[in-house]
Design a protein around this motif. Structure first.
Motif, PDB file in Angstrom:
ATOM      1  N   GLY A 103      -9.583  -2.580   6.686  1.00 53.08           N
ATOM      2  CA  GLY A 103      -8.489  -1.616   6.572  1.00 53.08           C
ATOM      3  C   GLY A 103      -8.122  -1.420   5.110  1.00 53.08           C
ATOM      4  O   GLY A 103      -8.994  -1.448   4.236  1.00 53.08           O
ATOM      5  N   GLY A 104      -6.836  -1.261   4.853  1.00 49.31           N
ATOM      6  CA  GLY A 104      -6.371  -1.016   3.489  1.00 49.31           C
ATOM      7  C   GLY A 104      -6.823  -2.068   2.493  1.00 49.31           C
ATOM      8  O   GLY A 104      -7.092  -1.763   1.330  1.00 49.31           O
ATOM      9  N   HIS A 105      -6.911  -3.309   2.938  1.00 51.36           N
ATOM     10  CA  HIS A 105      -7.330  -4.372   2.027  1.00 51.36           C
ATOM     11  C   HIS A 105      -8.757  -4.157   1.516  1.00 51.36           C
ATOM     12  O   HIS A 105      -9.115  -4.637   0.442  1.00 51.36           O
ATOM     13  N   GLY A 106      -9.549  -3.438   2.284  1.00 49.32           N
ATOM     14  CA  GLY A 106     -10.912  -3.157   1.854  1.00 49.32           C
ATOM     15  C   GLY A 106     -10.977  -2.305   0.604  1.00 49.32           C
ATOM     16  O   GLY A 106     -11.969  -2.316  -0.114  1.00 49.32           O
ATOM     17  N   TYR A 107      -9.920  -1.557   0.377  1.00 50.79           N
ATOM     18  CA  TYR A 107      -9.897  -0.633  -0.774  1.00 50.79           C
ATOM     19  C   TYR A 107      -9.362  -1.310  -2.034  1.00 50.79           C
ATOM     20  O   TYR A 107      -9.477  -0.771  -3.135  1.00 50.79           O
ATOM     21  N   ILE A 108      -8.777  -2.485  -1.866  1.00 52.96           N
ATOM     22  CA  ILE A 108      -8.193  -3.212  -2.989  1.00 52.96           C
ATOM     23  C   ILE A 108      -9.266  -4.118  -3.593  1.00 52.96           C
ATOM     24  O   ILE A 108      -9.866  -4.919  -2.873  1.00 52.96           O
TER      25      ILE A 108
ATOM     26  N   GLU B  86      -4.894  -2.842  -7.798  1.00 50.80           N
ATOM     27  CA  GLU B  86      -6.152  -2.386  -8.402  1.00 50.80           C
ATOM     28  C   GLU B  86      -7.041  -1.910  -7.266  1.00 50.80           C
ATOM     29  O   GLU B  86      -7.425  -2.699  -6.413  1.00 50.80           O
ATOM     30  N   LYS B  87      -7.386  -0.649  -7.286  1.00 45.95           N
ATOM     31  CA  LYS B  87      -8.110  -0.085  -6.155  1.00 45.95           C
ATOM     32  C   LYS B  87      -9.497   0.427  -6.545  1.00 45.95           C
ATOM     33  O   LYS B  87      -9.817   0.588  -7.708  1.00 45.95           O
ATOM     34  N   MET B  88     -10.265   0.750  -5.525  1.00 45.21           N
ATOM     35  CA  MET B  88     -11.601   1.319  -5.726  1.00 45.21           C
ATOM     36  C   MET B  88     -11.517   2.706  -6.347  1.00 45.21           C
ATOM     37  O   MET B  88     -12.404   3.109  -7.100  1.00 45.21           O
TER      38      MET B  88
ATOM     39  N   ARG C 138     -13.317   7.689  -0.515  1.00 42.98           N
ATOM     40  CA  ARG C 138     -13.413   6.506   0.354  1.00 42.98           C
ATOM     41  C   ARG C 138     -12.077   6.157   1.009  1.00 42.98           C
ATOM     42  O   ARG C 138     -12.039   5.714   2.155  1.00 42.98           O
TER      43      ARG C 138
ATOM     44  N   ILE D 100      -9.606   5.379   5.365  1.00 43.31           N
ATOM     45  CA  ILE D 100      -8.802   4.191   5.653  1.00 43.31           C
ATOM     46  C   ILE D 100      -7.330   4.512   5.886  1.00 43.31           C
ATOM     47  O   ILE D 100      -6.752   4.100   6.893  1.00 43.31           O
TER      48      ILE D 100
ATOM     49  N   ARG E 189      -8.019 -12.051  11.133  1.00 47.52           N
ATOM     50  CA  ARG E 189      -6.915 -11.094  11.080  1.00 47.52           C
ATOM     51  C   ARG E 189      -6.407 -10.790  12.491  1.00 47.52           C
ATOM     52  O   ARG E 189      -7.170 -10.325  13.349  1.00 47.52           O
TER      53      ARG E 189
ATOM     54  N   ALA F  68      -6.782   3.872   9.938  1.00 47.49           N
ATOM     55  CA  ALA F  68      -8.224   3.775   9.685  1.00 47.49           C
ATOM     56  C   ALA F  68      -8.970   4.567  10.762  1.00 47.49           C
ATOM     57  O   ALA F  68      -8.470   4.738  11.879  1.00 47.49           O
TER      58      ALA F  68
ATOM     59  N   PHE G  80       0.831  -1.220   0.000  1.00 48.48           N
ATOM     60  CA  PHE G  80       0.000   0.000   0.000  1.00 48.48           C
ATOM     61  C   PHE G  80       0.855   1.255   0.000  1.00 48.48           C
ATOM     62  O   PHE G  80       0.534   2.241   0.676  1.00 48.48           O
TER      63      PHE G  80
ATOM     64  N   GLN H 126     -16.504  -2.880   4.659  1.00 43.81           N
ATOM     65  CA  GLN H 126     -15.267  -2.611   3.918  1.00 43.81           C
ATOM     66  C   GLN H 126     -14.190  -2.050   4.859  1.00 43.81           C
ATOM     67  O   GLN H 126     -13.018  -2.390   4.769  1.00 43.81           O
ATOM     68  N   GLN H 127     -14.639  -1.208   5.778  1.00 47.17           N
ATOM     69  CA  GLN H 127     -13.706  -0.539   6.696  1.00 47.17           C
ATOM     70  C   GLN H 127     -13.017  -1.542   7.621  1.00 47.17           C
ATOM     71  O   GLN H 127     -11.871  -1.322   8.014  1.00 47.17           O
TER      72      GLN H 127
END
Lengths: 592, 592
Positions: B411-416, A254-256, A429, A433, B319, A437, A195, B407-408
């Protein structure tokens, strides 16, 4: 296509009517006359609107990609980055010694909002460089400063921050990246970071990575973490670029959203690193960067909300749909514009009152940072340290919500990428995060900041509100619409603090279960205070006689909306906090 | 990769413990024994988990695309659609006369949630067909029903609804699509429709478009709108497919989400259409379809929230990050699982208590529809008509918020994108917009439904709550945790209604400025009522002695959370409503 206009007038109002910056005893502030700041803001606004904003959708559509092992940024990014560099914008609030313009942070923040609103993904390249340069400025040796800062202040070289690893983000004590001491005093860095925003790209000659790693044999956990400077290209003694260092981009995620920013997996394979600050004190050094970054992220929340609002407003004025129930407003057209409808106005006023209140909050925070640094004011430092998680958490949560409201004004068109409203939401969004977060911000606020220095800083905040209320108690124009609601909201905040004090000692979960609500409660009170101050300034201008009555009356009306419709959320947050931890903690994990 | 497990047990709990469907005097309900519904739900759940869910990300990544003028659906969609067809799922609650299984709507709804949660974009093909078939069933001639329904009930042919045009969505009176009467009794349809879900694709032999258009010379505005059946391929008298009709897909839109569903611009160039229902009564016929569609969209909000929650929960258990502040829970691991942290639990409990409450609300709504149709019960019909905008607006707004919370947790993985959590949020976002944007739902609720039949239906709702409170007033297990909060919330709703009555007459804006808050206030009271009923049923099961204590205790605990932490939102909504229209309407449009 969406567009952006920098809110120069609003910014000037806050700087001069509300904060009255030229009368503040902060070194450098006396030069910030209205004409001068106006010239800077107009110029920055022009760049934002005409160069950065038109690249925003391009960045989203093209994204960053690997081409023969080289990370490419979207079409036009490099040329625009050159223009930003040539304008000297990256060094605006950096020391003159290193090529900056030495202006206060408050100005850098104002300009930063414009750039972020116009193109968040693009502006991150510059923002991360600023953060990395600040960390080197605060913790570097003279030699390190001389080597890196001039190039970073100009953005000829960009910077990154490397914290997260695949198995740890928040809990950095678990990190595995190793830093083996070498005979020449440098370290050999090995590990994988993920990240990493702006981790690799084609817009700068060098990239200076700040990397957290563990020196073998050091203390366990977070206490054994050190910070290192790891340049992409090693720098020769004469300042020229030397060998390629052992750091490579393994993958672009690949991100949102924020597709225009390259979010990289960075692999360190025995890369040469230089200790920044003391051994095992890496978190302290990193926090210099993170606090600044957190405030910058809060600004992104506000910025995306503002640009989304601007476009929603345009659409609401243009799009003809339905008739005003109280009487046709556009008799010659087939329908009235959306903006006649009360529920569209509710949405627009939510957005407008948030963006303007948040902007004041942001600039007040920046002013506190200037006081903290330029006046070495420990109280200001304590207050902004308390506020940092609120700025980050509250402004990004609310900012995201506002982009969703703005998108909704477009109806079906809001869901179609071509119209650009989806991008604002998707880009906004991430701000909830990264840089910790928002749940972690709430934990920082309630678990650490509230009690810091014996609770001194939160008491200072309450005093500030109390003083404002007392100083203005005779102001009838403010009383019912501003002072009374602010007082009620502030009481809710105090009651929440009291609940934590009474219950948090015997059961920390009783406080932590309410931490998120507390962050939002606090944020609302801050915005309430900002609106009360803005209303006061606007009334003063109206009473003094102004050529721009509509502007000031609009400020008061927008503030009234916030106080009547948004601020009452404090009672809900208090109710949730007061319900304690029982219902939150009752279930066994297996029974969820 | 994200996964989905159908909540069969929760569904059974609502059907049998709460709604007690087999004891309701609704034709067809007596056959719905627990074993029977369990078998159906298990089977549907298997298909959802093992066939539809694995295609969800595929659909998002590949999307629909044009290939030599043919619209292609993502890899695997066609085969999966065949499986759905073969299982007879599309006709589950359709009349046996046309090949359906004739089951009640409540069962179709339960299965629909599973399919939507597993793959919203995919399930829309079937859902739109169901809606179009319902409209033909309600308004078609016998010949039309015989021609189209058997193929639509089986989903051999799919259906669409065509309302929106580029310049009008909500305000359909402005539509320009024309229907010229032909000598043979058919009409020649010309115009452009946009945002047509499932408008064109490769999964069915024929597509039956229901199209709103104006017959020249008819009344102005919405009163001159008629509904037409426009098949992609004309149907010969023997039921075989004839000539290609003059309707084509001009473009597939690039959207924020539901990429697996083809959202088309549809061009009608003198296409042959057949009047459905009466001339100029198109809106009435379309509403048959829209009401069903609106409830189905509300279900999508719940469905996306539930699947997102399931994955967030898994992640929170797996996690490892940080330690429980009250004492380590996983001493052998490097950290404790996320789920030990109060703020993560707050988020999970928000999601869980919403999804389960919303599911009960959904099924109660479906039960009312069954009563309305199968018992020709006008009161049930009035009540569900009142509830429809609440189900659509509240469940989709909240459902979307819950996907953001889920999604939150990552953490960061939620945005991927790879992790799948972004897709749930992006897919859920459309539900707030289509089938009438949620602001329009709020307008429908406050501007139309509240006063319908002299306010009879909202009074019926209040009576329902009052009766529940009275019937259970001696139930000490429910009193403090459920009855008291429900009573308070219901009082807030009544006070809001009172405000509208007292102020809406002289100024409609006073009501409309509060319409959105009223919709949410109403939704919370409905979920509060559902939780009170679920808690009652759970307590009853516990008292009767059950083998599954943990399940029922968890229900009560989850309900307590909702009542303590979510339901108090009613007071905030009331405060906003009570602030009236002044601050909403004050600004001139030019001063925004």
């Amino acid at each position: 296509m969406p567009s952006y206009t920098a809110p120069v007038k609003d910014m000037q109002f806050i700087l001069h009517d509300v904060l009255k910056i030229t009368s503040q005893d902060v070194p450098g502030y006396s030069e910030l006359e209205a004409d001068f700041t106006s010239a800077i803001l107009e110029e920055a606004g022009k760049l934002a609107s005409s160069v950065l904003a038109p690249l925003n959708q391009v960045g989203d559509t093209e994204g960053c990609y690997m081409e023969n092992g080289v990370v490419r940024t979207p079409t036009g990014f490099k040329a625009a980055f050159d223009q930003v560099r040539e304008g000297g914008w990256p060094g605006l609030d950096m020391p003159e010694q290193y090529g900056g313009q030495g202006m206060p942070y408050v100005i850098g923040t104002a300009v930063g909002e414009f750039f972020s609103a116009a193109n968040q993904a693009f502006t991150m390249y510059q923002g991360l460089t600023h953060g990395a340069a600040s960390a080197i400025l605060a913790h570097g040796t003279e030699q390190q400063k001389d080597t890196y800062l001039p190039k970073m202040v100009s953005c000829d070289w960009t910077g990154t921050m490397n914290l997260t690893e695949p198995h740890c983000g928040t809990d950095l004590g678990m990190m595995r990246t190793k830093a083996e001491p070498q005979d020449d005093g440098s370290y050999s860095i090995t590990g994988q970071k993920i990240f990493i925003s702006a981790g690799e790209h084609d817009m700068a000659d060098n990239i200076i990575h700040l990397v957290l790693a563990k020196i073998p044999g050091g203390p366990e956990g977070i206490k054994g973490v050190s910070l290192f400077i790891v340049p992409k290209f090693l720098v020769n003694e004469d300042g020229s670029l030397g060998a390629r260092n052992g750091v490579t981009c393994g993958k672009i995620e690949e991100k949102m959203g924020i597709h225009g920013n390259s979010t990289c997996v960075m692999n360190y394979d025995g890369a040469t690193g230089y200790l920044l600050g003391a051994e095992h004190k890496g978190m302290r050094a990193m926090f210099t960067m993170m606090n600044e970054a957190r405030i910058g992220v809060g600004m992104q929340g506000l910025a995306q909300a503002d640009v989304a609002y601007q476009n929603a407003l345009d659409y609401a004025k243009d799009r003809l749909q339905g008739r005003d129930v109280t009487g046709t407003k556009n008799p010659d057209g087939p329908a009235d514009p959306l903006i006649v409808h009360p529920d569209i106005r509710r949405s627009l006023m939510d957005q407008k009152s948030f963006a303007e209140g948040a902007r004041a909050f942001m600039l007040w925070g920046a002013y506190l940072i200037d006081r903290a640094h330029r006046n070495t004011d420990a109280d200001a430092d304590g207050l902004i340290s308390l506020m940092t998680p609120v700025i980050k958490g509250f402004l990004t949560d609310e900012g995201f919500d506002m982009t969703i409201l703005a998108q909704q004004v477009y109806g079906g068109h809001g869901y179609i990428e071509e119209w650009g409203m989806s991008q604002y939401a998707r880009d906004a969004r991430i701000a909830m995060i990264y840089e910790g977060a928002n749940g972690v911000q709430a934990l920082d606020l309630v678990g650490r900041k509230l009690a810091q220095d014996g609770g001194k800083h939160v008491m200072a905040f309450f005093d500030l509100v109390k003083t404002f209320l007392k100083d203005n108690e005779g102001n009838e124009a403010l009383k019912a619409d501003f002072l009374d609601p602010l007082k009620a909201a502030s009481k809710d905040l105090q009651a929440a603090g009291m609940f934590f004090m009474q219950n948090g000692m015997k059961n920390p979960n009783a406080a932590l279960a309410g931490s998120y609500d507390f962050m939002h409660l606090f944020g609302h009170v801050c915005l309430g205070l900002m609106w009360a101050e803005m209303a006061k300034a606007a009334h003063a201008a109206l009473e003094a006689g102004t050529q721009d009555e509509a502007f000031y009356r609009t400020k008061v009306a927008t503030g009234r909306y916030y106080m009547a419709r948004r601020l009452p959320a404090t009672a809900l947050h208090l109710a949730r906090i007061n319900s304690g931890a029982d219902t939150v903690m009752e279930l066994e994990a297996a029974n969820f």
